[in-house]
Scaffold this motif. Structure first.
Motif, PDB file in Angstrom:
ATOM      1  N   LEU A  44       0.871  -1.167   0.000  1.00  0.00           N
ATOM      2  CA  LEU A  44       0.000   0.000   0.000  1.00  0.00           C
ATOM      3  C   LEU A  44       0.907   1.215   0.000  1.00  0.00           C
ATOM      4  O   LEU A  44       1.787   1.334   0.847  1.00  0.00           O
ATOM      5  CB  LEU A  44      -0.891   0.001   1.245  1.00  0.00           C
ATOM      6  CG  LEU A  44      -1.862   1.168   1.390  1.00  0.00           C
ATOM      7  CD1 LEU A  44      -2.962   1.060   0.335  1.00  0.00           C
ATOM      8  CD2 LEU A  44      -2.460   1.187   2.783  1.00  0.00           C
ATOM      9  N   SER A  45       0.712   2.097  -0.961  1.00  0.00           N
ATOM     10  CA  SER A  45       1.583   3.271  -1.016  1.00  0.00           C
ATOM     11  C   SER A  45       0.772   4.525  -1.288  1.00  0.00           C
ATOM     12  O   SER A  45      -0.268   4.492  -1.934  1.00  0.00           O
ATOM     13  CB  SER A  45       2.656   3.096  -2.095  1.00  0.00           C
ATOM     14  OG  SER A  45       2.055   2.910  -3.361  1.00  0.00           O
ATOM     15  N   GLY A  46       1.275   5.616  -0.767  1.00  0.00           N
ATOM     16  CA  GLY A  46       0.635   6.901  -0.959  1.00  0.00           C
ATOM     17  C   GLY A  46       1.467   7.992  -0.324  1.00  0.00           C
ATOM     18  O   GLY A  46       2.371   7.726   0.458  1.00  0.00           O
ATOM     19  N   ALA A  47       1.166   9.217  -0.672  1.00  0.00           N
ATOM     20  CA  ALA A  47       1.883  10.366  -0.116  1.00  0.00           C
ATOM     21  C   ALA A  47       1.317  10.694   1.256  1.00  0.00           C
ATOM     22  O   ALA A  47       0.109  10.769   1.444  1.00  0.00           O
ATOM     23  CB  ALA A  47       1.745  11.564  -1.041  1.00  0.00           C
ATOM     24  N   SER A  92       9.522  -0.367  -5.843  1.00  0.00           N
ATOM     25  CA  SER A  92       9.509  -0.383  -7.304  1.00  0.00           C
ATOM     26  C   SER A  92       8.941   0.902  -7.906  1.00  0.00           C
ATOM     27  O   SER A  92       7.737   1.003  -8.105  1.00  0.00           O
ATOM     28  CB  SER A  92       8.720  -1.605  -7.748  1.00  0.00           C
ATOM     29  OG  SER A  92       8.176  -1.469  -9.002  1.00  0.00           O
ATOM     30  N   PRO A  93       9.789   1.869  -8.180  1.00  0.00           N
ATOM     31  CA  PRO A  93       9.296   3.159  -8.679  1.00  0.00           C
ATOM     32  C   PRO A  93       8.701   3.058 -10.079  1.00  0.00           C
ATOM     33  O   PRO A  93       9.284   3.458 -11.067  1.00  0.00           O
ATOM     34  CB  PRO A  93      10.534   4.048  -8.656  1.00  0.00           C
ATOM     35  CG  PRO A  93      11.670   3.100  -8.784  1.00  0.00           C
ATOM     36  CD  PRO A  93      11.239   1.833  -8.119  1.00  0.00           C
ATOM     37  N   LYS A 121       5.273   9.697 -10.565  1.00  0.00           N
ATOM     38  CA  LYS A 121       5.587  10.581  -9.437  1.00  0.00           C
ATOM     39  C   LYS A 121       6.763  10.049  -8.625  1.00  0.00           C
ATOM     40  O   LYS A 121       7.574  10.833  -8.133  1.00  0.00           O
ATOM     41  CB  LYS A 121       4.368  10.800  -8.550  1.00  0.00           C
ATOM     42  CG  LYS A 121       3.839   9.561  -7.879  1.00  0.00           C
ATOM     43  CD  LYS A 121       2.577   9.867  -7.070  1.00  0.00           C
ATOM     44  CE  LYS A 121       1.965   8.619  -6.536  1.00  0.00           C
ATOM     45  NZ  LYS A 121       2.365   8.258  -5.214  1.00  0.00           N
ATOM     46  N   ASP A 122       6.899   8.727  -8.510  1.00  0.00           N
ATOM     47  CA  ASP A 122       8.034   8.150  -7.787  1.00  0.00           C
ATOM     48  C   ASP A 122       9.331   8.332  -8.569  1.00  0.00           C
ATOM     49  O   ASP A 122      10.366   8.664  -8.000  1.00  0.00           O
ATOM     50  CB  ASP A 122       7.794   6.662  -7.518  1.00  0.00           C
ATOM     51  CG  ASP A 122       6.631   6.426  -6.567  1.00  0.00           C
ATOM     52  OD1 ASP A 122       6.360   7.320  -5.737  1.00  0.00           O
ATOM     53  OD2 ASP A 122       6.007   5.364  -6.652  1.00  0.00           O
ATOM     54  N   GLU A 179      14.474  11.385  -9.684  1.00  0.00           N
ATOM     55  CA  GLU A 179      15.191  12.240 -10.632  1.00  0.00           C
ATOM     56  C   GLU A 179      15.420  13.639 -10.081  1.00  0.00           C
ATOM     57  O   GLU A 179      16.443  14.261 -10.363  1.00  0.00           O
ATOM     58  CB  GLU A 179      14.430  12.299 -11.955  1.00  0.00           C
ATOM     59  CG  GLU A 179      14.482  10.984 -12.703  1.00  0.00           C
ATOM     60  CD  GLU A 179      13.570  10.951 -13.916  1.00  0.00           C
ATOM     61  OE1 GLU A 179      12.884  11.956 -14.196  1.00  0.00           O
ATOM     62  OE2 GLU A 179      13.538   9.903 -14.582  1.00  0.00           O
ATOM     63  N   GLN A 180      14.496  14.115  -9.259  1.00  0.00           N
ATOM     64  CA  GLN A 180      14.650  15.441  -8.656  1.00  0.00           C
ATOM     65  C   GLN A 180      15.884  15.476  -7.742  1.00  0.00           C
ATOM     66  O   GLN A 180      16.658  16.430  -7.778  1.00  0.00           O
ATOM     67  CB  GLN A 180      13.400  15.782  -7.848  1.00  0.00           C
ATOM     68  CG  GLN A 180      13.475  17.096  -7.116  1.00  0.00           C
ATOM     69  CD  GLN A 180      12.264  17.318  -6.222  1.00  0.00           C
ATOM     70  OE1 GLN A 180      11.417  16.443  -6.060  1.00  0.00           O
ATOM     71  NE2 GLN A 180      12.182  18.485  -5.638  1.00  0.00           N
ATOM     72  N   VAL A 181      16.078  14.438  -6.954  1.00  0.00           N
ATOM     73  CA  VAL A 181      17.258  14.363  -6.084  1.00  0.00           C
ATOM     74  C   VAL A 181      18.517  14.290  -6.936  1.00  0.00           C
ATOM     75  O   VAL A 181      19.511  14.968  -6.657  1.00  0.00           O
ATOM     76  CB  VAL A 181      17.169  13.152  -5.133  1.00  0.00           C
ATOM     77  CG1 VAL A 181      18.438  13.002  -4.325  1.00  0.00           C
ATOM     78  CG2 VAL A 181      15.959  13.278  -4.217  1.00  0.00           C
TER      79      VAL A 181
END
Length: 132
Positions: free
Chosen positions: A19-22, A103-104, A108-109, A114-116
């Motif tokens: 289960l994943s979410g922000a 597992s990105p 958004k993941d 990539e932002q980092v």
């Protein structure tokens, strides 16, 4: 398992459930908790149980960003020879931790990772034009 009513992303493989979410807002925390409650209820109704000892909470990229900030503030040199080994030793392991599990696969993941990486590239003198 039926995922009806689940607000967050639910992934299943064999006997594993993810289960994943922000959770960067109170609404995100609430959504995760509601979904966990629904999954627990589903397990009880179906005479099953989740192994709580195997449950993990992954905080993705935030720690990597914090470490990157420390490197930026504490290192006078912006040369590739200085920044790259620090990034490889201190930041990258946080980005790769349990990557097989979370597992990105969602955009958004991947964008978060990539932002980092772009932020690290901007720190290296001469690499700024390459990071967009």
């Amino acid at each position: 398992m039926q995922s009806s009513g689940i607000e967050c992303t639910l992934s299943e493989f064999a006997d594993d459930t993810k289960l994943s979410g922000a959770v960067d807002t109170p609404e995100g925390w609430g959504a995760i908790q509601r979904d966990l409650d629904k999954l627990e209820k589903w397990a009880c109704v179906n005479l099953m149980r989740f192994n709580k000892a195997k449950c993990k909470v992954l905080h993705i990229a935030q720690k990597a960003n914090c470490i990157l900030g420390c490197i930026k503030r504490s290192m006078a040199s912006r040369s590739r020879e200085v920044i790259l080994p620090l990034y490889s030793a201190l930041v990258r392991p946080h980005l790769e931790y349990c990557i097989q599990l979370w597992s990105p696969q969602h955009k958004k993941d991947m964008d978060l990772l990539e932002q980092v990486q772009r932020r690290a590239m901007k720190m290296i003198r001469g690499m700024e034009p390459l990071s967009y």
